[in-house]
Write a protein that holds these residues in place. Sequence first.
Motif: not given
Length: 69
Positions: A39-63
């Motif tokens: 399994y790849e584990h990702f943790e939530i960040t306070p950041d957002f990414e705009d992809v094609g006009g859709v605002r998405m929450r960013v998760y950063q890989w952790s382990y």
Amino acid sequence: MSQCLLVFLKGGPSDIPEIHGVKSGSIEERLKIPRGNGYEHFEITPDFEDVGGVRMRVYQWSYRTAIAE
């Protein structure tokens, strides 16, 4: 009926798509994505990414963890 929430995955293995659908009606603190024999584990960040006009929450890989046998 559950909703599919789109999130942006940052970091981790290059074969995991950056845009991932989460079958949940709410934001999770951590995501555990199956990949190969682990399994790849990702943790939530306070950041957002705009992809094609859709605002998405960013998760950063952790382990990575292996699947227990």
